[in-house]
Design a protein around this motif. Structure first.
Motif, mmCIF file in Angstrom:
data_model
loop_
_atom_site.group_PDB
_atom_site.id
_atom_site.type_symbol
_atom_site.label_atom_id
_atom_site.label_comp_id
_atom_site.label_asym_id
_atom_site.label_seq_id
_atom_site.Cartn_x
_atom_site.Cartn_y
_atom_site.Cartn_z
ATOM 1 N N VAL A 7 37.404 -73.585 -6.845
ATOM 2 C CA VAL A 7 36.723 -74.878 -6.969
ATOM 3 C C VAL A 7 36.287 -75.359 -5.583
ATOM 4 N N ASP A 52 33.210 -73.581 -4.381
ATOM 5 C CA ASP A 52 32.012 -74.111 -5.038
ATOM 6 C C ASP A 52 31.551 -75.405 -4.387
ATOM 7 N N LEU A 53 32.526 -76.257 -3.993
ATOM 8 C CA LEU A 53 32.173 -77.530 -3.362
ATOM 9 C C LEU A 53 31.523 -77.282 -1.996
ATOM 10 N N ASN A 107 47.026 -77.688 -14.045
ATOM 11 C CA ASN A 107 45.924 -77.207 -13.216
ATOM 12 C C ASN A 107 45.853 -78.054 -11.941
ATOM 13 N N TYR A 160 38.492 -80.304 0.171
ATOM 14 C CA TYR A 160 37.096 -80.285 0.614
ATOM 15 C C TYR A 160 36.796 -81.510 1.482
ATOM 16 N N ALA A 186 43.041 -77.448 -9.224
ATOM 17 C CA ALA A 186 41.753 -78.101 -9.470
ATOM 18 C C ALA A 186 41.817 -79.569 -9.077
ATOM 19 N N ALA A 187 42.965 -80.215 -9.338
ATOM 20 C CA ALA A 187 43.097 -81.641 -9.012
ATOM 21 C C ALA A 187 43.073 -81.875 -7.495
ATOM 22 N N MET A 188 43.476 -80.849 -6.718
ATOM 23 C CA MET A 188 43.594 -81.033 -5.268
ATOM 24 C C MET A 188 42.394 -80.512 -4.484
ATOM 25 N N ALA A 189 41.583 -79.652 -5.104
ATOM 26 C CA ALA A 189 40.502 -78.982 -4.372
ATOM 27 C C ALA A 189 39.523 -79.977 -3.755
ATOM 28 N N GLY A 190 39.233 -81.058 -4.478
ATOM 29 C CA GLY A 190 38.297 -82.060 -3.986
ATOM 30 C C GLY A 190 38.813 -82.746 -2.731
ATOM 31 N N VAL A 221 42.711 -71.068 -8.850
ATOM 32 C CA VAL A 221 41.690 -71.950 -9.420
ATOM 33 C C VAL A 221 41.200 -72.958 -8.374
ATOM 34 N N ASP A 265 40.117 -88.555 -6.380
ATOM 35 C CA ASP A 265 40.407 -88.307 -7.794
ATOM 36 C C ASP A 265 39.106 -87.995 -8.527
ATOM 37 N N TYR A 266 39.023 -86.810 -9.075
ATOM 38 C CA TYR A 266 37.811 -86.425 -9.801
ATOM 39 C C TYR A 266 38.064 -86.335 -11.300
ATOM 40 N N GLY A 267 39.084 -87.027 -11.744
ATOM 41 C CA GLY A 267 39.300 -87.157 -13.192
ATOM 42 C C GLY A 267 40.004 -85.995 -13.866
ATOM 43 N N ILE A 268 40.638 -85.120 -13.081
ATOM 44 C CA ILE A 268 41.379 -84.013 -13.694
ATOM 45 C C ILE A 268 42.686 -84.563 -14.293
#
Lengths: 145, 344
Positions: B251, B254-255, B209, B219, B212-216, B247, B201-204
């Protein structure tokens, strides 16, 4: 690699496209304006038919609500608001759509706990705070008059 | 027996075989670029279950899931008695689409919830089950339906809400794969290893979106899998994610960039493959359990089976989002599970 929520949020913000404001505003203006033109036409029609100004206004609202409800049932209103945005949301037609859509959707759960209970899931807050605000305004008006 | 490596990875010594697989989708998905890969395309969004009166969208989703299961059984020349267990899940509260789909079958049933990661979750569990000699055939299946997801997570279908550019379109699709112990004559696809992901959880907080919530999580799971198995992205034809969309994919790039890994050249996202983004009006791409399931069981499994692809790392991602908890001010945790599928 470790990343903080702040860094992650920045990446997300950079990678998330925003709504195209110019286009959205223009479309909202045109759709909202068009709905008001239709309303104005009905207002003139009812006045022309001999109704008082107040009655004509009430009849116009009813007509617009009726049309929006029919369009929602025909699955056309959501297609329209896809483009209209706030232009179709803000006028009284948007309110009609917000009541009719759940009423249709929750028919599968019955008329009491489905339609009856869920009809105001979207419009409920507007009604609650709308009435609360008007009561507050009434009190202020009474005091300050 | 599989070997459990620290960090959620299980390596399979016998690499179970996916004996049969099938994808059943709705009309919009059938109008998309992958149309010819699907086993069934329903012309009617209710799939014959009806949507008025007593019948419902939820029922339609169950029918779609049954379609995927029955097609997979037929393709594998199997009867319902041949299946020892079903691992199944969907997006709905109480996993109703799966439970009601399994109601008509005399097959032991395990209901799962992993949001849109459920295809990877169910397939990984089925593989581990079979690898450890616990049965002859295990089915993994999931589904999602645009209308059931809309009404549960967002608004009634006919409500004129305005979607943001980052929002994704829940796929009306189901996929089913039947895993069986590998024999000398077993055809591909085979499952070599799986990694069960951790919740990230990265606080999205933006429910529009999800990518973006799942990209982390994507990764984290992909990195963990590569580290634990000693592989690099070059060992795969594609690193496939479930439904990161436009999106989420960016993300994730980028990670990985921070680790100096150019994953973009190897990356495919089911959410970006299922629809034509130019003409089908799905904004940032497809999503839902059925998105990953339909594209995996429709497209990738076939390509691997036909020898056109040798190795993929299928990583379905899920946003473990609840509208209630979100309204309480919480952020959206993500999860991803990875499966190495190939034909060697």
């Amino acid at each position: 690699m470790n990343i903080t929520n702040k860094e992650y949020g920045e990446i997300t913000k950079r990678r998330s496209p925003n709504t195209k404001a110019g286009l959205s505003f223009t479309k909202a203006f045109l759709f909202g304006g068009a709905i008001c033109v239709v309303g104005e036409a009905f207002l003139n029609l009812y006045t022309h038919l001999g109704f008082t100004r107040i009655d004509s206004g009430t009849l116009t609202s009813m007509t617009l609500i009726f049309i929006a409800a029919i369009l929602t049932g025909l699955k056309l209103y959501d297609k329209m608001s896809k483009h209209g945005g706030a232009g179709t949301l803000v006028p009284i037609t948007g309110f009609a759509n917000a009541v009719v859509a759940p009423a249709l959707e929750y028919k599968t759960e019955g008329y009491i706990l489905g339609v009856g209970a869920k009809m105001f899931t979207i419009a409920g807050p507007v009604i609650v705070y709308g009435i609360a605000a008007s009561a507050l305004y009434g009190i202020l008006y009474y005091i300050m008059r | 027996m599989g070997r459990f490596i620290k960090g959620g990875t299980v390596e399979m010594y016998n690499s179970p075989s996916v004996k049969a697989f099938a994808a059943a989708v709705g009309k919009k998905e059938g109008d998309g670029p992958l149309a010819k890969h699907f086993d069934y395309i329903g012309e009617d969004i209710t799939f014959g279950a009806g949507s008025h009166g007593k019948d419902s969208w939820e029922k339609a989703e169950s029918v779609l899931q049954q379609k995927a299961l029955s097609l997979a059984l037929r393709k594998g020349d199997l009867g319902e008695n041949d299946i020892d267990i079903i691992f199944a899940g969907d997006l709905l509260n109480q996993c109703v689409a799966s439970g009601y789909a399994a109601r008509d079958y005399e097959i032991p049933f395990i209901g799962l919830y992993g949001a849109c990661s459920t295809m990877a979750e169910s397939l990984a569990l089925a593989a581990v089950f079979i690898e450890n000699g616990l049965g002859g055939n295990a089915a993994a299946m999931t589904s999602s339906h645009y209308c059931t997801a809309e009404r549960q997570f967002r608004f009634p279908v006919n409500y004129g809400s305005h979607r943001t550019p980052t929002s994704q379109w829940t796929a009306t699709a189901a996929g089913c794969a039947i895993v069986t112990p590998r024999m000398p004559e077993s055809p591909p696809p085979y499952i070599y290893s799986v990694t069960f992901g951790r919740v990230k959880d990265y606080g999205i907080k933006d429910a529009n979106n999800m990518g973006a919530a799942m990209a982390g999580a994507a990764y984290a799971t992909i990195s963990t899998h590569l580290t634990n198995t000693g592989k690099t992205i070059d060992d795969f034809d594609y690193i496939v994610t479930g439904d990161l969309g436009l999106v989420g994919s960016e993300v994730m790039y980028d990670l990985f960039d921070k680790d100096r890994i150019n994953i973009k050249k190897k990356h495919k996202d089911c959410g970006l493959m299922l629809y034509d983004l130019e003409t089908q009006d799905v904004h940032a791409g497809g999503s839902g359990c059925g998105c990953g399931a339909g594209v995996l069981c429709g497209y990738f499994m076939r390509e691997i089976s036909a020898g056109k692809l040798k190795n993929i790392l299928f990583t379905a991602t899920g946003a473990l989002m609840s509208p209630t908890i979100l309204q309480q001010g919480e952020s959206i945790p993500g999860i991803a599970h990875a499966i190495h599928i190939g034909n060697g």
